[in-house]
Design a protein around this motif. Structure first.
Motif, mmCIF file in Angstrom:
data_model
loop_
_atom_site.group_PDB
_atom_site.id
_atom_site.type_symbol
_atom_site.label_atom_id
_atom_site.label_comp_id
_atom_site.label_asym_id
_atom_site.label_seq_id
_atom_site.Cartn_x
_atom_site.Cartn_y
_atom_site.Cartn_z
ATOM 1 N N GLU A 1 0.765 -1.359 -0.317
ATOM 2 C CA GLU A 1 0.138 0.048 0.049
ATOM 3 C C GLU A 1 0.797 1.156 -0.435
ATOM 4 O O GLU A 1 2.011 1.152 0.771
ATOM 5 N N LEU B 1 -4.420 6.143 2.531
ATOM 6 C CA LEU B 1 -4.055 5.647 0.870
ATOM 7 C C LEU B 1 -3.918 6.718 -0.328
ATOM 8 O O LEU B 1 -5.044 6.994 -0.228
ATOM 9 N N TYR C 1 -1.028 1.818 -5.037
ATOM 10 C CA TYR C 1 -0.369 0.437 -4.439
ATOM 11 C C TYR C 1 0.253 0.155 -5.294
ATOM 12 O O TYR C 1 0.718 0.372 -7.349
#
Lengths: 226, 183
Positions: free
Chosen positions: B62, B69, B72
């Motif tokens: 992540e 966040l 990825y």
């Protein structure tokens, strides 16, 4: 006198790379940049000197049956020690040429000097022999690295910051318009190496001819030398 | 005979001792080096932003910026290179945009196919900020928008294809599902 002879043997007359043609696997594979050549040459030099020292020291305790296994054990230990040291202090360069560091064990120069010199000669001479043979090897591999990097990639000292610190831009020299791809590839290593051997033989021949000419000119001189 | 064996054993013992000591001494440092090196490789994919990487699977991370966040990071591999496998890290944002890509391992011909390496050319940067719809995902020779290399079309074709595949599989959803399933 003996030490001078050992020095000349290692650097020129019996040069492990150019004359004995030993240790060619790392010599050809790693000589693509100066940085790689320097590191591999230096580690080989250390291993050669250290193993010659120890093998000459333990010489009286070994006989014909145990000499070779003992030598290989000492050499392998030193290679592993330097492998660990390199991982500790120069990790990134180890990522690039680590495989060939471990393969120094199989470099015939190291076992060759242990068997043919260190196991028959006193300690100081053995150290000198290991050092000079290592230096002879290092000089050739660095010369190859310089030629191949300069002519093949058109740079000098690429990635040298991995061993002496600083940033890459401080050191790398870019040469104008010289990117001869062949020299970067494996065949280029062979060709470059062949040219170096030829150059060495050529200089020796010239030297010999000069000596012969001198002898013809002054026969008395050469007689008195004998 | 037994004397000889004793001497060899003694020598082996000394060698083992030296190696053991060196191993113990250097182990923490080498481990730290490995970690730092791996992190440096990850960070090189997104060099301009200070982000954190949290491992959520095998070679999947992540990307968090100030705890939020944002995308990825995943390792992808293609077998379609000219000389076998090409491995790369691909960072994709939550809206399926390429944040960065770096080739970490390849065997392409030096001087011809190695332009995909950031150390050799800037080509890999042409993927930055691209989405599936913003660009034609092929090399120019195949009527796409990505440059090919002089004398090497197979290599860039392979990289373009594998990144497109990763995007169309929607890396993020994949990652999410994988994590939920505990893979």
């Amino acid at each position: 006198m003996v030490s001078k002879q050992i020095t000349m043997n290692g650097l020129w007359h019996q040069n492990p790379a150019l004359v004995q043609l030993l240790g060619l696997c790392p010599l050809l594979a790693v000589s693509n940049t100066i940085t790689n050549s320097l590191v591999l040459g230096f580690v080989t030099l250390i291993v050669l000197t250290a193993s010659n020292l120890i093998i000459s020291l333990i010489r009286p305790w070994l006989d014909d049956t145990t000499r070779l296994p003992a030598q290989i054990m000492v050499i392998a230990s030193f290679v592993t020690l330097s492998d660990l040291a390199l991982q500790t202090w120069f990790f990134e360069i180890h990522q690039i040429i680590g495989l060939f560091i471990a393969l120094i064990v199989t470099n015939c120069t190291v076992l060759g000097r242990a068997e043919s010199f260190a196991s028959r000669n006193p300690v100081l001479n053995s150290i000198l022999d290991g050092f000079m043979m290592g230096l002879g090897f290092m000089l050739v591999i660095v010369l190859m690295g310089t030629l191949r990097e300069a002519l093949g990639q058109g740079t000098l000292f690429q990635q040298i910051h991995l061993i002496i610190g600083g940033s890459a831009d401080d050191w790398v020299i870019h040469l104008p318009n010289s990117q001869f791809l062949l020299l970067v590839l494996p065949p280029g290593a062979f060709i470059c190496f062949g040219c170096l051997i030829a150059l060495k033989n050529w200089t020796e021949q010239i030297g010999e001819k000069k000596r012969e000419a001198n002898q013809k000119k002054s026969p008395q001189n050469s007689l008195s030398q004998i | 005979m037994s004397g000889v064996i004793f001497r060899l054993t003694a020598l082996a013992f000394i060698c083992a001792l030296a190696l053991g000591l060196m191993h113990l001494k250097t182990k923490p440092c080498i481990l730290a080096n490995k970690k730092a090196y791996a992190l440096k490789q990850l960070q090189s994919v997104i060099p301009d932003r200070s982000v954190e990487f949290i491992a959520i699977g095998d070679a999947v991370f992540e990307i968090r910026e100030e705890q939020v966040l944002i995308g990825y990071l995943k390792e992808i591999t293609t077998e379609a290179g000219y000389n076998g496998e090409i491995k790369l890290w691909l960072a994709v944002s939550l809206d399926n945009k390429v944040m960065g890509a770096r080739v970490t391992q390849h065997n392409e011909t030096p001087g011809l196919g190695d332009d995909l390496d950031i150390a050799v050319s800037d080509w890999i940067l042409s993927f930055n900020d691209q989405k599936l719809e913003t660009i034609r995902w092929a090399v120019k020779k195949d009527k796409g928008d990505f440059d090919q290399f002089t004398g090497a079309t197979i290599t860039p074709r392979a990289v373009v294809a594998v990144i497109e595949k990763a995007l169309s599989a929607n890396v993020n959803k994949d990652v999410g599902r994988e994590v939920k399933n505990g893979i």
